[in-house]
Design an enzyme around this catalytic site. Structure first.
Site, PDB file in Angstrom:
ATOM      1  N   GLU A  46      16.722  23.290  -8.854  1.00  0.00           N
ATOM      2  CA  GLU A  46      17.496  24.225  -9.497  1.00  0.00           C
ATOM      3  C   GLU A  46      17.942  25.218  -8.699  1.00  0.00           C
ATOM      4  O   GLU A  46      19.128  25.753  -8.569  1.00  0.00           O
ATOM      5  CB  GLU A  46      16.945  24.837 -10.627  1.00  0.00           C
ATOM      6  CG  GLU A  46      16.245  23.764 -11.825  1.00  0.00           C
ATOM      7  CD  GLU A  46      14.847  23.396 -11.765  1.00  0.00           C
ATOM      8  OE1 GLU A  46      14.115  23.358 -12.525  1.00  0.00           O
ATOM      9  OE2 GLU A  46      14.487  23.158 -10.603  1.00  0.00           O
ATOM     10  N   CYS A  78      11.857  29.263 -11.242  1.00  0.00           N
ATOM     11  CA  CYS A  78      13.343  28.812 -11.400  1.00  0.00           C
ATOM     12  C   CYS A  78      14.084  29.643 -12.599  1.00  0.00           C
ATOM     13  O   CYS A  78      15.403  29.722 -12.594  1.00  0.00           O
ATOM     14  CB  CYS A  78      13.334  27.413 -11.811  1.00  0.00           C
ATOM     15  SG  CYS A  78      12.819  26.476 -10.276  1.00  0.00           S
ATOM     16  N   ALA A 148       2.485 -11.326  -3.230  1.00  0.00           N
ATOM     17  CA  ALA A 148       3.125 -12.297  -2.890  1.00  0.00           C
ATOM     18  C   ALA A 148       2.600 -13.600  -3.413  1.00  0.00           C
ATOM     19  O   ALA A 148       1.625 -13.980  -2.835  1.00  0.00           O
ATOM     20  CB  ALA A 148       3.796 -12.260  -1.540  1.00  0.00           C
ATOM     21  N   THR A 190      -9.182  -8.795   3.718  1.00  0.00           N
ATOM     22  CA  THR A 190      -7.802  -8.905   4.062  1.00  0.00           C
ATOM     23  C   THR A 190      -7.426  -8.433   5.541  1.00  0.00           C
ATOM     24  O   THR A 190      -6.559  -8.935   6.272  1.00  0.00           O
ATOM     25  CB  THR A 190      -6.971  -8.143   3.193  1.00  0.00           C
ATOM     26  OG1 THR A 190      -6.898  -8.699   1.812  1.00  0.00           O
ATOM     27  CG2 THR A 190      -5.473  -8.131   3.534  1.00  0.00           C
ATOM     28  N   ASP A 194      -6.153 -11.170   7.884  1.00  0.00           N
ATOM     29  CA  ASP A 194      -4.807 -11.093   8.508  1.00  0.00           C
ATOM     30  C   ASP A 194      -4.537  -9.845   9.495  1.00  0.00           C
ATOM     31  O   ASP A 194      -3.518  -9.750  10.211  1.00  0.00           O
ATOM     32  CB  ASP A 194      -3.862 -10.231   7.235  1.00  0.00           C
ATOM     33  CG  ASP A 194      -3.986 -11.778   5.950  1.00  0.00           C
ATOM     34  OD1 ASP A 194      -3.967 -12.722   6.446  1.00  0.00           O
ATOM     35  OD2 ASP A 194      -3.641 -11.144   5.013  1.00  0.00           O
TER      36      ASP A 194
END
Length: 356
Positions: A46, A78, A148, A190, A194
């Site tokens: 604002e 504000c 995925a 993981t 990976d």
């Protein structure tokens, strides 16, 4: 208000622990000022919009995606700026659940004779600040679980091979998602399998999220990429009191952090999430896996949103299922989700769903 929402979206993922807010000043049907909140501690939307409007703000209307604040924090209220500028009408979208704000800005402006119209495009504005609203309500971050998967719901083949399940467009989309979250959580398995970097790699800009590894006994090598390769964000190992002190010191020496949360072989996930939100202001967390981690978060009711990048591939029953072990024996007991949207990403499909 649609313009204000679009401006607010520019700050998503950058303002935590504050909400993302956009504002526009309109005089005689024409936008004369606009702004969005860039980061915590910076000027509010604002104030930026009013500053751009200057003298044209007198007698104008202010459209803002969140109820204007009426308290002193890192910046002045504000409402003071709105009244000083001579705004005649304020339209806002979302109510602010912060008890320091909720209803107080509306009341102050109304007492001063400003017309206030609440909840215009509320749903669109609320969607931008789900992490902030959840933190205000529960003291916990918003948790997005991402995976995925193949068309038959597998993360990887039976050997653990997962490069690549999804296509290049989906992988680019994930980097855009990482760019908007505060932290990424993965399991130690993981990392071993990976050896990911978990960084944000975009052609333009981008910001790394904190990398958090669930590693109860600190089994991760100090030579893992997320330890040795530079990131602008911290790397945290969430361990338990049973993890060896010598391994903790080795990780600390290469710049990682170690948080001890609980005992035995399982990190206290709710305790971890609360520490991330309350102590560090990480309000949006992305859980990237693997399957055991997904199962822990799902079974403990800690997931707010699921994003599945579904690739048109089949690997068969031997493949690794993405959701882990949920101990569901009857279909009537299956965990319900509500689909929020479906999007085509090249050959893949992105399915968005939320807990009901």
């Amino acid at each position: 208000m649609a313009k204000a929402v679009a401006h607010a979206a520019k700050g998503v993922g950058r303002t935590h622990p504050n909400p993302a807010v956009g504002a526009v000043v309109v005089l005689n049907g024409k936008v004369v000022g606009k702004g969005f909140h860039h980061r915590a501690g910076a000027a509010h939307a604002e104030v930026l919009a009013l500053a751009q409007a200057g003298a044209k703000a007198r007698g104008a209307e202010l459209y803002t995606t969140l109820e204007p604040c009426n308290h002193h924090g890192k910046t002045p209220p504000c409402t003071d700026a709105i009244l000083a500028a001579g705004i005649k009408r304020v339209v806002f979208a979302s109510s602010d659940p912060n008890p320091l704000v909720n209803g107080k800005g509306l009341a102050r402006l109304t007492r001063a004779g400003v017309q206030v119209v609440p909840h215009v495009l509320k749903a669109q504005a609320d969607a931008l600040n789900r992490p902030f609203f959840k933190f205000m309500r529960d003291g916990l971050p918003w948790v997005t679980l991402k995976a995925a998967v193949t068309l038959d719901g597998k993360l990887a083949t039976k050997t653990g091979d997962s490069k690549w399940v999804s296509g290049e467009i989906s992988r680019r989309h994930v980097h855009g998602l990482r760019n908007q979250v505060d932290a990424i959580i993965v399991g130690a398995g993981t990392v071993r399998l990976d050896d990911p970097q978990l960084t944000t790699r975009l052609t333009k800009g981008g910001r790394d999220a904190a990398r958090v590894v669930l590693d109860a006994l600190l089994s991760t090598s100090v030579k893992a990429k997320l330890v040795t390769q530079y990131s602008s964000a911290p790397t945290v190992f969430a361990a338990t009191d049973d993890a060896p002190r010598a391994k903790e010191q080795a990780l600390l020496q290469v710049g990682a952090q170690v948080w001890r949360l609980g005992k035995g072989r399982h990190v206290g996930l709710k305790r971890l999430l609360k520490q991330m939100a309350v102590e560090h202001g990480w309000l949006h967390v992305l859980v990237e896996g693997g399957a055991d981690v997904h199962g822990q978060f799902l079974s403990q009711g800690l997931v707010d949103e699921v994003l599945l990048y579904v690739a048109p591939k089949l690997v068969g029953a031997e493949g690794l299922t993405w959701s882990g072990h949920l101990q569901v024996k009857k279909m009537a007991d299956a965990m319900p989700l509500q689909v929020q949207g479906v999007e085509r990403l090249g050959d893949d499909v992105l399915l968005r769903a939320m807990r009901t």
